[in-house]
Motif scaffolding. Structure first.
Motif, PDB file in Angstrom:
ATOM      1  N   VAL A 182       4.146   6.052 -13.840  1.00 33.37           N
ATOM      2  CA  VAL A 182       5.217   5.097 -13.567  1.00 33.37           C
ATOM      3  C   VAL A 182       5.042   3.855 -14.419  1.00 33.37           C
ATOM      4  O   VAL A 182       3.954   3.294 -14.497  1.00 33.37           O
ATOM      5  CB  VAL A 182       5.202   4.700 -12.072  1.00 33.37           C
ATOM      6  N   ASP A 183       6.123   3.437 -15.044  1.00 36.16           N
ATOM      7  CA  ASP A 183       6.151   2.154 -15.729  1.00 36.16           C
ATOM      8  C   ASP A 183       6.656   1.127 -14.727  1.00 36.16           C
ATOM      9  O   ASP A 183       7.784   1.240 -14.244  1.00 36.16           O
ATOM     10  CB  ASP A 183       7.066   2.216 -16.941  1.00 36.16           C
ATOM     11  N   PRO A 184       5.865   0.116 -14.389  1.00 36.23           N
ATOM     12  CA  PRO A 184       6.284  -0.823 -13.335  1.00 36.23           C
ATOM     13  C   PRO A 184       7.554  -1.585 -13.682  1.00 36.23           C
ATOM     14  O   PRO A 184       8.302  -1.953 -12.792  1.00 36.23           O
ATOM     15  CB  PRO A 184       5.091  -1.764 -13.195  1.00 36.23           C
ATOM     16  N   LYS A 185       7.822  -1.801 -14.958  1.00 41.67           N
ATOM     17  CA  LYS A 185       9.042  -2.523 -15.321  1.00 41.67           C
ATOM     18  C   LYS A 185      10.291  -1.691 -15.033  1.00 41.67           C
ATOM     19  O   LYS A 185      11.362  -2.223 -14.814  1.00 41.67           O
ATOM     20  CB  LYS A 185       9.006  -2.913 -16.793  1.00 41.67           C
ATOM     21  N   LEU A 186      10.156  -0.369 -15.046  1.00 43.17           N
ATOM     22  CA  LEU A 186      11.296   0.488 -14.761  1.00 43.17           C
ATOM     23  C   LEU A 186      11.428   0.789 -13.275  1.00 43.17           C
ATOM     24  O   LEU A 186      12.514   1.057 -12.781  1.00 43.17           O
ATOM     25  CB  LEU A 186      11.178   1.798 -15.541  1.00 43.17           C
ATOM     26  N   ALA A 187      10.317   0.777 -12.532  1.00 44.14           N
ATOM     27  CA  ALA A 187      10.344   1.159 -11.128  1.00 44.14           C
ATOM     28  C   ALA A 187      10.796   0.031 -10.216  1.00 44.14           C
ATOM     29  O   ALA A 187      11.319   0.283  -9.142  1.00 44.14           O
ATOM     30  CB  ALA A 187       8.957   1.637 -10.690  1.00 44.14           C
ATOM     31  N   LEU A 188      10.596  -1.203 -10.623  1.00 41.18           N
ATOM     32  CA  LEU A 188      10.962  -2.337  -9.775  1.00 41.18           C
ATOM     33  C   LEU A 188      12.398  -2.774 -10.041  1.00 41.18           C
ATOM     34  O   LEU A 188      12.916  -2.590 -11.140  1.00 41.18           O
ATOM     35  CB  LEU A 188      10.016  -3.505 -10.044  1.00 41.18           C
ATOM     36  N   THR A 235       3.325  -7.449  -9.762  1.00 46.14           N
ATOM     37  CA  THR A 235       2.055  -8.102  -9.425  1.00 46.14           C
ATOM     38  C   THR A 235       0.960  -7.092  -9.118  1.00 46.14           C
ATOM     39  O   THR A 235      -0.185  -7.306  -9.485  1.00 46.14           O
ATOM     40  CB  THR A 235       2.224  -9.042  -8.225  1.00 46.14           C
ATOM     41  N   SER A 236       1.284  -6.008  -8.423  1.00 47.26           N
ATOM     42  CA  SER A 236       0.271  -5.006  -8.104  1.00 47.26           C
ATOM     43  C   SER A 236       0.950  -3.659  -7.888  1.00 47.26           C
ATOM     44  O   SER A 236       2.148  -3.567  -7.684  1.00 47.26           O
ATOM     45  CB  SER A 236      -0.512  -5.399  -6.844  1.00 47.26           C
ATOM     46  N   TRP A 237       0.118  -2.603  -7.890  1.00 47.68           N
ATOM     47  CA  TRP A 237       0.650  -1.261  -7.702  1.00 47.68           C
ATOM     48  C   TRP A 237       1.117  -1.057  -6.268  1.00 47.68           C
ATOM     49  O   TRP A 237       1.986  -0.235  -6.002  1.00 47.68           O
ATOM     50  CB  TRP A 237      -0.386  -0.218  -8.082  1.00 47.68           C
ATOM     51  N   SER A 238       0.552  -1.791  -5.320  1.00 46.30           N
ATOM     52  CA  SER A 238       1.013  -1.662  -3.935  1.00 46.30           C
ATOM     53  C   SER A 238       2.433  -2.206  -3.782  1.00 46.30           C
ATOM     54  O   SER A 238       3.142  -1.851  -2.848  1.00 46.30           O
ATOM     55  CB  SER A 238       0.058  -2.386  -2.987  1.00 46.30           C
ATOM     56  N   GLN A 239       2.847  -3.052  -4.700  1.00 49.24           N
ATOM     57  CA  GLN A 239       4.219  -3.565  -4.680  1.00 49.24           C
ATOM     58  C   GLN A 239       5.213  -2.422  -4.871  1.00 49.24           C
ATOM     59  O   GLN A 239       6.273  -2.415  -4.241  1.00 49.24           O
ATOM     60  CB  GLN A 239       4.369  -4.609  -5.784  1.00 49.24           C
ATOM     61  N   LEU A 240       4.876  -1.439  -5.690  1.00 58.73           N
ATOM     62  CA  LEU A 240       5.759  -0.283  -5.870  1.00 58.73           C
ATOM     63  C   LEU A 240       5.911   0.481  -4.565  1.00 58.73           C
ATOM     64  O   LEU A 240       7.001   0.950  -4.231  1.00 58.73           O
ATOM     65  CB  LEU A 240       5.205   0.644  -6.944  1.00 58.73           C
ATOM     66  N   GLN A 241       4.801   0.611  -3.811  1.00 58.40           N
ATOM     67  CA  GLN A 241       4.849   1.321  -2.536  1.00 58.40           C
ATOM     68  C   GLN A 241       5.733   0.565  -1.545  1.00 58.40           C
ATOM     69  O   GLN A 241       6.499   1.177  -0.804  1.00 58.40           O
ATOM     70  CB  GLN A 241       3.421   1.488  -1.981  1.00 58.40           C
ATOM     71  N   ARG A 242       5.641  -0.764  -1.513  1.00 56.75           N
ATOM     72  CA  ARG A 242       6.470  -1.562  -0.595  1.00 56.75           C
ATOM     73  C   ARG A 242       7.947  -1.429  -0.933  1.00 56.75           C
ATOM     74  O   ARG A 242       8.790  -1.335  -0.047  1.00 56.75           O
ATOM     75  CB  ARG A 242       6.032  -3.018  -0.639  1.00 56.75           C
ATOM     76  N   VAL A 243       8.275  -1.398  -2.224  1.00 54.58           N
ATOM     77  CA  VAL A 243       9.673  -1.228  -2.635  1.00 54.58           C
ATOM     78  C   VAL A 243      10.180   0.132  -2.177  1.00 54.58           C
ATOM     79  O   VAL A 243      11.287   0.258  -1.656  1.00 54.58           O
ATOM     80  CB  VAL A 243       9.812  -1.406  -4.163  1.00 54.58           C
ATOM     81  N   ALA A 301      13.416   2.776   4.467  1.00 54.95           N
ATOM     82  CA  ALA A 301      13.851   2.168   5.724  1.00 54.95           C
ATOM     83  C   ALA A 301      15.362   1.950   5.727  1.00 54.95           C
ATOM     84  O   ALA A 301      16.024   2.136   6.750  1.00 54.95           O
ATOM     85  CB  ALA A 301      13.111   0.857   5.955  1.00 54.95           C
ATOM     86  N   GLN A 302      15.913   1.567   4.592  1.00 59.97           N
ATOM     87  CA  GLN A 302      17.355   1.379   4.506  1.00 59.97           C
ATOM     88  C   GLN A 302      18.089   2.706   4.646  1.00 59.97           C
ATOM     89  O   GLN A 302      19.162   2.770   5.243  1.00 59.97           O
ATOM     90  CB  GLN A 302      17.723   0.719   3.184  1.00 59.97           C
TER      91      GLN A 302
END
Length: 138
Positions: free
Chosen positions: A69-75, A82-90, A96-97
């Motif tokens: 995963v490229d974080p710039k594309l996943a967020l 900021t961190s890889w756990s941020q991807l999990q939270r997103v 949830a939605q």
């Protein structure tokens, strides 16, 4: 220019006979062959052993998320990585939605199911180099 002069001095030292009387000040003729050979051996070790080992040690593991995963594309746009756990939270917030939506009646099995929502795959297109640089460096 210095390299050229030193090269001609080296060739003269290697090819001039010992009878000129310079043998007491210069190393043995054995080193005329040994030193270039030693340089080539060290260059081979660096090119085929040390340099690939450095590259392999800097490469992420195959099972690491950074290799997939490229974080710039996943967020989402505007969110700074900021961190890889941020991807999990997103991902969890997106799940949830999707769970908030009402269940759908399935005519096939006569039960209620949660609708599956997936983000559409972006269509393939030519990426302009200026657009790529703007997205990558800004």
């Amino acid at each position: 220019m210095l390299f050229t002069v030193l090269f001609f001095v080296y060739v003269a030292w290697a090819l001039l006979p010992v009878e000129f009387g310079l043998h007491s000040y210069l190393p043995d003729k054995y080193f005329a062959v040994f030193v270039p050979f030693l340089v080539l051996v060290f260059a081979w070790f660096f090119a085929f052993l040390i340099y690939p080992a450095i590259n392999l040690s800097m490469t992420v593991d195959v099972d690491n998320i950074a290799s997939v995963v490229d974080p710039k594309l996943a967020l989402p746009k505007g969110v700074e990585f900021t961190s890889w756990s941020q991807l999990q939270r997103v991902k969890e917030s997106q799940e949830a939605q999707s769970k908030k939506s009402s269940p759908v009646n399935c005519n096939l099995c006569r039960t209620f199911h949660q609708p599956v929502t997936r983000a559409p795959i972006a269509p393939l297109r030519f990426l302009d180099l200026q657009e790529v640089n703007t997205a990558y460096y800004n």
